[in-house]
Design a protein around this motif. Structure first.
Motif, PDB file in Angstrom:
ATOM      1  N   ALA A 155     -21.109  38.924  51.033  1.00 19.91           N
ATOM      2  CA  ALA A 155     -21.828  38.857  49.756  1.00 19.91           C
ATOM      3  C   ALA A 155     -22.999  39.834  49.716  1.00 19.91           C
ATOM      4  O   ALA A 155     -23.326  40.374  48.658  1.00 19.91           O
ATOM      5  CB  ALA A 155     -22.337  37.439  49.508  1.00 19.91           C
ATOM      6  N   ARG A 156     -23.604  40.083  50.856  1.00 18.54           N
ATOM      7  CA  ARG A 156     -24.830  40.875  50.892  1.00 18.54           C
ATOM      8  C   ARG A 156     -24.630  42.343  51.247  1.00 18.54           C
ATOM      9  O   ARG A 156     -25.514  43.149  51.017  1.00 18.54           O
ATOM     10  CB  ARG A 156     -25.792  40.259  51.897  1.00 18.54           C
ATOM     11  CG  ARG A 156     -26.237  38.851  51.554  1.00 18.54           C
ATOM     12  CD  ARG A 156     -27.269  38.821  50.485  1.00 18.54           C
ATOM     13  NE  ARG A 156     -28.494  39.370  51.062  1.00 18.54           N
ATOM     14  CZ  ARG A 156     -29.482  39.877  50.358  1.00 18.54           C
ATOM     15  NH1 ARG A 156     -29.420  39.909  49.071  1.00 18.54           N
ATOM     16  NH2 ARG A 156     -30.537  40.356  50.959  1.00 18.54           N
ATOM     17  N   SER A 157     -23.459  42.696  51.781  1.00 17.29           N
ATOM     18  CA  SER A 157     -23.284  44.072  52.246  1.00 17.29           C
ATOM     19  C   SER A 157     -21.871  44.580  51.951  1.00 17.29           C
ATOM     20  O   SER A 157     -20.894  44.034  52.471  1.00 17.29           O
ATOM     21  CB  SER A 157     -23.537  44.128  53.755  1.00 17.29           C
ATOM     22  OG  SER A 157     -23.077  45.348  54.291  1.00 17.29           O
ATOM     23  N   PRO A 158     -21.757  45.638  51.149  1.00 20.72           N
ATOM     24  CA  PRO A 158     -20.442  46.226  50.897  1.00 20.72           C
ATOM     25  C   PRO A 158     -19.786  46.732  52.180  1.00 20.72           C
ATOM     26  O   PRO A 158     -18.572  46.657  52.325  1.00 20.72           O
ATOM     27  CB  PRO A 158     -20.730  47.393  49.939  1.00 20.72           C
ATOM     28  CG  PRO A 158     -22.085  47.145  49.385  1.00 20.72           C
ATOM     29  CD  PRO A 158     -22.812  46.288  50.365  1.00 20.72           C
ATOM     30  N   SER A 159     -20.590  47.196  53.106  1.00 19.85           N
ATOM     31  CA  SER A 159     -20.059  47.687  54.380  1.00 19.85           C
ATOM     32  C   SER A 159     -19.414  46.553  55.178  1.00 19.85           C
ATOM     33  O   SER A 159     -18.291  46.684  55.689  1.00 19.85           O
ATOM     34  CB  SER A 159     -21.195  48.320  55.181  1.00 19.85           C
ATOM     35  OG  SER A 159     -20.740  48.744  56.416  1.00 19.85           O
ATOM     36  N   PHE A 160     -20.112  45.425  55.281  1.00 18.70           N
ATOM     37  CA  PHE A 160     -19.530  44.264  55.959  1.00 18.70           C
ATOM     38  C   PHE A 160     -18.309  43.752  55.195  1.00 18.70           C
ATOM     39  O   PHE A 160     -17.313  43.362  55.799  1.00 18.70           O
ATOM     40  CB  PHE A 160     -20.556  43.128  56.107  1.00 18.70           C
ATOM     41  CG  PHE A 160     -21.478  43.288  57.279  1.00 18.70           C
ATOM     42  CD1 PHE A 160     -20.989  43.344  58.579  1.00 18.70           C
ATOM     43  CD2 PHE A 160     -22.844  43.369  57.094  1.00 18.70           C
ATOM     44  CE1 PHE A 160     -21.840  43.482  59.667  1.00 18.70           C
ATOM     45  CE2 PHE A 160     -23.706  43.513  58.171  1.00 18.70           C
ATOM     46  CZ  PHE A 160     -23.209  43.575  59.458  1.00 18.70           C
ATOM     47  N   ARG A 161     -18.393  43.754  53.859  1.00 18.95           N
ATOM     48  CA  ARG A 161     -17.270  43.270  53.050  1.00 18.95           C
ATOM     49  C   ARG A 161     -16.008  44.060  53.362  1.00 18.95           C
ATOM     50  O   ARG A 161     -14.939  43.487  53.599  1.00 18.95           O
ATOM     51  CB  ARG A 161     -17.604  43.356  51.562  1.00 18.95           C
ATOM     52  CG  ARG A 161     -16.545  42.736  50.662  1.00 18.95           C
ATOM     53  CD  ARG A 161     -16.915  42.751  49.175  1.00 18.95           C
ATOM     54  NE  ARG A 161     -18.281  42.305  48.949  1.00 18.95           N
ATOM     55  CZ  ARG A 161     -19.254  43.092  48.449  1.00 18.95           C
ATOM     56  NH1 ARG A 161     -19.004  44.333  48.103  1.00 18.95           N
ATOM     57  NH2 ARG A 161     -20.465  42.618  48.272  1.00 18.95           N
ATOM     58  N   ARG A 162     -16.133  45.397  53.394  1.00 17.46           N
ATOM     59  CA  ARG A 162     -14.962  46.249  53.702  1.00 17.46           C
ATOM     60  C   ARG A 162     -14.430  45.952  55.097  1.00 17.46           C
ATOM     61  O   ARG A 162     -13.228  45.789  55.284  1.00 17.46           O
ATOM     62  CB  ARG A 162     -15.360  47.733  53.606  1.00 17.46           C
ATOM     63  CG  ARG A 162     -15.254  48.316  52.229  1.00 17.46           C
ATOM     64  CD  ARG A 162     -15.372  49.844  52.262  1.00 17.46           C
ATOM     65  NE  ARG A 162     -16.564  50.324  52.969  1.00 17.46           N
ATOM     66  CZ  ARG A 162     -17.780  50.406  52.430  1.00 17.46           C
ATOM     67  NH1 ARG A 162     -17.960  50.051  51.178  1.00 17.46           N
ATOM     68  NH2 ARG A 162     -18.792  50.860  53.135  1.00 17.46           N
ATOM     69  N   ARG A 163     -15.328  45.862  56.024  1.00 17.94           N
ATOM     70  CA  ARG A 163     -14.913  45.641  57.419  1.00 17.94           C
ATOM     71  C   ARG A 163     -14.251  44.279  57.591  1.00 17.94           C
ATOM     72  O   ARG A 163     -13.252  44.142  58.295  1.00 17.94           O
ATOM     73  CB  ARG A 163     -16.153  45.769  58.308  1.00 17.94           C
ATOM     74  CG  ARG A 163     -15.908  45.709  59.758  1.00 17.94           C
ATOM     75  CD  ARG A 163     -15.854  47.108  60.360  1.00 17.94           C
ATOM     76  NE  ARG A 163     -15.502  47.033  61.763  1.00 17.94           N
ATOM     77  CZ  ARG A 163     -16.346  47.209  62.751  1.00 17.94           C
ATOM     78  NH1 ARG A 163     -17.603  47.506  62.511  1.00 17.94           N
ATOM     79  NH2 ARG A 163     -15.930  47.114  64.001  1.00 17.94           N
ATOM     80  N   VAL A 183     -12.305  32.425  64.989  1.00 21.69           N
ATOM     81  CA  VAL A 183     -13.560  33.159  65.127  1.00 21.69           C
ATOM     82  C   VAL A 183     -13.238  34.604  65.483  1.00 21.69           C
ATOM     83  O   VAL A 183     -12.412  34.880  66.343  1.00 21.69           O
ATOM     84  CB  VAL A 183     -14.454  32.511  66.206  1.00 21.69           C
ATOM     85  CG1 VAL A 183     -15.707  33.323  66.436  1.00 21.69           C
ATOM     86  CG2 VAL A 183     -14.814  31.090  65.804  1.00 21.69           C
ATOM     87  N   THR A 184     -13.894  35.521  64.793  1.00 25.43           N
ATOM     88  CA  THR A 184     -13.639  36.938  64.978  1.00 25.43           C
ATOM     89  C   THR A 184     -14.839  37.598  65.644  1.00 25.43           C
ATOM     90  O   THR A 184     -15.977  37.243  65.371  1.00 25.43           O
ATOM     91  CB  THR A 184     -13.387  37.607  63.601  1.00 25.43           C
ATOM     92  OG1 THR A 184     -12.300  36.947  62.975  1.00 25.43           O
ATOM     93  CG2 THR A 184     -13.102  39.067  63.732  1.00 25.43           C
ATOM     94  N   VAL A 185     -14.569  38.572  66.477  1.00 32.61           N
ATOM     95  CA  VAL A 185     -15.640  39.364  67.092  1.00 32.61           C
ATOM     96  C   VAL A 185     -15.465  40.803  66.612  1.00 32.61           C
ATOM     97  O   VAL A 185     -14.406  41.404  66.795  1.00 32.61           O
ATOM     98  CB  VAL A 185     -15.574  39.311  68.630  1.00 32.61           C
ATOM     99  CG1 VAL A 185     -16.659  40.187  69.240  1.00 32.61           C
ATOM    100  CG2 VAL A 185     -15.697  37.881  69.110  1.00 32.61           C
ATOM    101  N   LEU A 186     -16.498  41.307  65.943  1.00 28.34           N
ATOM    102  CA  LEU A 186     -16.489  42.701  65.491  1.00 28.34           C
ATOM    103  C   LEU A 186     -17.428  43.509  66.369  1.00 28.34           C
ATOM    104  O   LEU A 186     -18.568  43.112  66.596  1.00 28.34           O
ATOM    105  CB  LEU A 186     -16.963  42.805  64.034  1.00 28.34           C
ATOM    106  CG  LEU A 186     -16.062  42.215  62.955  1.00 28.34           C
ATOM    107  CD1 LEU A 186     -16.715  42.350  61.591  1.00 28.34           C
ATOM    108  CD2 LEU A 186     -14.717  42.922  62.953  1.00 28.34           C
ATOM    109  N   SER A 187     -16.953  44.647  66.851  1.00 30.08           N
ATOM    110  CA  SER A 187     -17.793  45.520  67.682  1.00 30.08           C
ATOM    111  C   SER A 187     -18.435  46.594  66.812  1.00 30.08           C
ATOM    112  O   SER A 187     -17.811  47.112  65.870  1.00 30.08           O
ATOM    113  CB  SER A 187     -16.946  46.183  68.764  1.00 30.08           C
ATOM    114  OG  SER A 187     -16.440  45.200  69.625  1.00 30.08           O
ATOM    115  N   PHE A 188     -19.689  46.916  67.153  1.00 30.88           N
ATOM    116  CA  PHE A 188     -20.441  47.926  66.406  1.00 30.88           C
ATOM    117  C   PHE A 188     -21.053  48.939  67.361  1.00 30.88           C
ATOM    118  O   PHE A 188     -21.175  48.689  68.562  1.00 30.88           O
ATOM    119  CB  PHE A 188     -21.539  47.259  65.574  1.00 30.88           C
ATOM    120  CG  PHE A 188     -21.012  46.489  64.400  1.00 30.88           C
ATOM    121  CD1 PHE A 188     -20.862  47.093  63.167  1.00 30.88           C
ATOM    122  CD2 PHE A 188     -20.641  45.158  64.540  1.00 30.88           C
ATOM    123  CE1 PHE A 188     -20.369  46.379  62.089  1.00 30.88           C
ATOM    124  CE2 PHE A 188     -20.147  44.444  63.473  1.00 30.88           C
ATOM    125  CZ  PHE A 188     -20.003  45.057  62.233  1.00 30.88           C
TER     126      PHE A 188
END
Length: 151
Positions: free
Chosen positions: A110-118, A127-132
């Protein structure tokens, strides 16, 4: 004769009619002047009333603008309670240093288009783990900003 020497009845009647018309016109002019003054007075009053109404609207608007900011502060404080809350998290963000930041994917989306796309790219029910490419302290600050609007 009534002060009208050399006038016949028809002429005196015309004079009386003209006098009555003149008096009537003078009364009408005075009435029109009075109405004009009253209208001007009322328009000045209306102007003052509208200025007062505008002032009231501004006061209401400024006090109304305070109410949402109090609500937003409460919302930010409530969301801050969710920071680093593993129990309510459905995702982890992993930094380059191996640290994991728990988060709620719906808030990040809701707060970040970048997170939304990812987050739309992943299809997971667990539960998901995203690496940055950032270390966990930077990711923590990003999540805090997404949750509260401040760091």
């Amino acid at each position: 004769d009534g002060g009208r020497v050399g006038c016949n009845f028809t002429q005196s009647t015309r004079f009386e009619q003209m006098e009555l018309m003149l008096q009537s016109q003078q009364k009408k002019n005075k009435y029109d002047e009075k109405i004009g003054i009253e209208e001007e007075h009322y328009s000045i009053q209306e102007h003052h009333q509208s200025q007062h109404a505008l002032e009231l609207d501004r006061t209401r608007a400024s006090s109304a603008s305070l109410a949402p900011s109090i609500e937003l502060i409460d919302l930010a404080n409530d969301l801050r309670k969710l920071l680093y809350d593993e129990k309510n998290s459905d995702i982890y963000l992993r930094g380059t240093d191996g640290g994991r930041i728990p988060a709620v994917s719906a808030i990040l989306s809701a707060r970040s288009p970048s997170f939304r796309r990812r987050l739309q790219e992943i299809d997971s029910t667990g539960v998901t783990v995203l690496s940055f490419r950032y270390n966990s302290s930077v990711l923590g600050a990003i999540v805090e900003y997404c949750y509260t609007g401040s760091v």
